[in-house]
Enzyme design. Structure first.
Site, short mmCIF file in Angstrom:
data_model
loop_
_atom_site.label_atom_id
_atom_site.label_comp_id
_atom_site.label_asym_id
_atom_site.label_seq_id
_atom_site.Cartn_x
_atom_site.Cartn_y
_atom_site.Cartn_z
N ASN A 208 -9.76 -81.69 40.47
CA ASN A 208 -9.57 -82.79 41.42
C ASN A 208 -10.63 -83.87 41.20
O ASN A 208 -11.52 -83.70 40.37
CB ASN A 208 -9.57 -82.26 42.86
CG ASN A 208 -10.88 -81.57 43.19
OD1 ASN A 208 -11.95 -82.18 43.18
ND2 ASN A 208 -10.81 -80.27 43.45
N ARG A 209 -10.53 -84.94 41.94
CA ARG A 209 -11.36 -86.11 41.68
C ARG A 209 -12.72 -86.10 42.39
O ARG A 209 -13.42 -87.09 42.38
CB ARG A 209 -10.60 -87.37 42.08
CG ARG A 209 -9.45 -87.68 41.13
CD ARG A 209 -8.68 -88.89 41.61
NE ARG A 209 -9.55 -90.05 41.81
CZ ARG A 209 -9.20 -91.13 42.49
NH1 ARG A 209 -8.02 -91.21 43.02
NH2 ARG A 209 -10.05 -92.13 42.63
#
Ligand code: CTP
Length: 406
Positions: A208-209
């Site tokens: 994920n970011r």
């Protein structure tokens, strides 16, 4: 333009003060450098003059008609002393005024930040301990030094925190209008940060970011407020470990759970800032997945454990009695409800004491240096967290956590 004085003591770490001066000038601050005479054994006056764009003096007898120690001190909006040597802090604690730097420290009424650097023995000596306590009692912030390699081959506490870390803490002092309290002394706080990665094969993962910046900021500020911090770090964008924080590296949600559960026992608080994968691939291929006859057309997923919910359950079971639990929620509004409505439901569902809520999407929260949001308490309190640095948001979360600690 904020007027900042960078005081430089006579230690080998003086070379790092150049990067700090640079960081302040390039972010639009007006910087005056005041070295001690012994600092000039390490860095030449010309370097500080060129970096700050102002003349540099060490004594009170230059520019006498200007009375520089009074003018500089009165005008300063922040003083940062880096490196603060044992001798410099001893002179400051004694209220001496035998050079321009110590005289200016007496005339300044702005926030003062000392970033110490010395050998471990000197840092731990009762004389230094007493001087640091005196400076803190008078309202100055004395940072915790970093652990690591010292000038010689030895390692220990006493390294100057990295310029970026000093800059970030100095910026927090400018951003917060009230003082940053040293209220977490003796507390043990666990912080998770960054994103987890769930492997698909030896080269691919589901991730994920999350950059880890917000969790790192919490760990950093908590340590500088006196806490013993264990940072359980997933993937980050290559962040430097904060000074004076124990770091445990993990990759997957499962590893994160094992580490959090282990360190949570007996702690005063667990702050779950990590972005944990909710699902992981059921099968992890031993060899790289190839295109061709055997190529997969879907990935089968299974749920990962909810670590935060597990902590709350452990507390109900009496295992984590007395541990405060803080969750994070990155939310977007949708056709059903807005960000806050989703967040209130999440707080009730998770059962933690505090929930830090960030609205995400459109360049907000992820990967950036600034953040805002809300802090929801299990007691129904709702505090708006103003837009500011992630360190500012961290310090506001810790302000609310303090009263919840046993
Ligand atoms: N969290 C956790 N374990 C998970 C997923 C999330 O401990 N497997 C924690 C996060 O660290 C965060 C909080 O739970 O503190 C909320 O994370 P979020 O992903 O927003 O919550 P979810 O329960 O996954 O809710 P959603 O349905 O919105 O995805």
């Amino acid at each position: 333009m904020t007027r900042v004085i960078v005081g430089v003591g006579g230690g080998i770490a003086a070379y790092k003060s150049c990067a700090l001066v640079r960081r302040f000038t390039e972010t639009g601050h007006e910087v005056r450098v005041i070295p001690t005479e012994s600092a000039l054994n390490f860095i030449g006056k010309a370097t500080f003059e060129a970096l700050s764009g102002h003349p540099v003096h060490t004594g009170v007898f230059a520019d006498v008609p200007e009375v520089p120690h009074v003018r500089l001190g009165q005008e300063a909006e922040l003083m940062v002393i880096a490196p603060a040597t044992a001798d410099l802090m001893a002179r400051a604690a004694a209220g001496r005024a035998d050079d321009l730097l110590t005289a200016t420290l007496l005339t300044a009424r702005c926030p003062i930040l000392f970033a110490p650097a010395m050998h471990t023995e000197m840092w731990e000596h009762p004389a230094t301990v007493a001087n640091v306590a005196t400076l803190r009692a008078r309202g100055a912030m004395v940072m915790e030094p970093a652990h690591g390699r010292l000038t010689g081959s030895d390692t220990g506490a006493g390294r100057l925190p990295e310029p970026e870390e000093i800059f970030s803490f100095a910026s927090l002092l400018l951003e917060r209008t009230d003082a940053v309290p040293r209220d977490l002394e003796g507390r043990r706080i666990i912080v998770s940060a960054g994103g987890t990665r769930e492997p698909l094969d030896p080269v691919r993962f589901l991730g994920n970011r999350s950059s880890g910046k917000q969790g790192y900021a919490i760990a950093r500020v908590a340590a500088q407020r006196g806490a013993h911090v264990t940072l359980i770090a997933g993937n980050t964008i290559g962040l430097e470990p904060p000074a004076s924080v124990e770091v445990v590296h993990v990759t997957t949600a499962e590893q994160l759970k094992v580490a959090v559960d282990k360190h949570a026992i007996g702690s005063d608080a667990v702050i779950m800032a990590a972005a944990v994968a909710d699902f992981r691939p059921v099968n992890v291929a031993a060899a790289k997945i190839k295109k061709g006859a055997d190529e997969p057309n879907s990935i089968e997923l299974t749920k990962t454990p909810d670590i935060l919910a597990g902590l709350v359950q452990s507390r109900r079971d009496g295992l984590l009695a007395g541990t405060a639990i803080v969750g994070f929620a990155a939310e977007t509004g949708d056709e059903h409800a807005d960000v806050l409505t989703h967040a209130r439901a999440k707080l009730a569902r998770k059962g933690c004491d505090l929930l830090v809520v960030n609205a995400v999407g459109e360049g907000k929260a992820f990967e950036v240096d600034h953040n805002d949001g809300w802090l929801l308490g299990a007691d129904g309190t709702e505090i708006a967290l103003d837009h500011g640095s992630k360190a500012l948001l961290a310090s506001r979360v810790l302000d609310s956590l303090g009263p919840l600690l046993r």
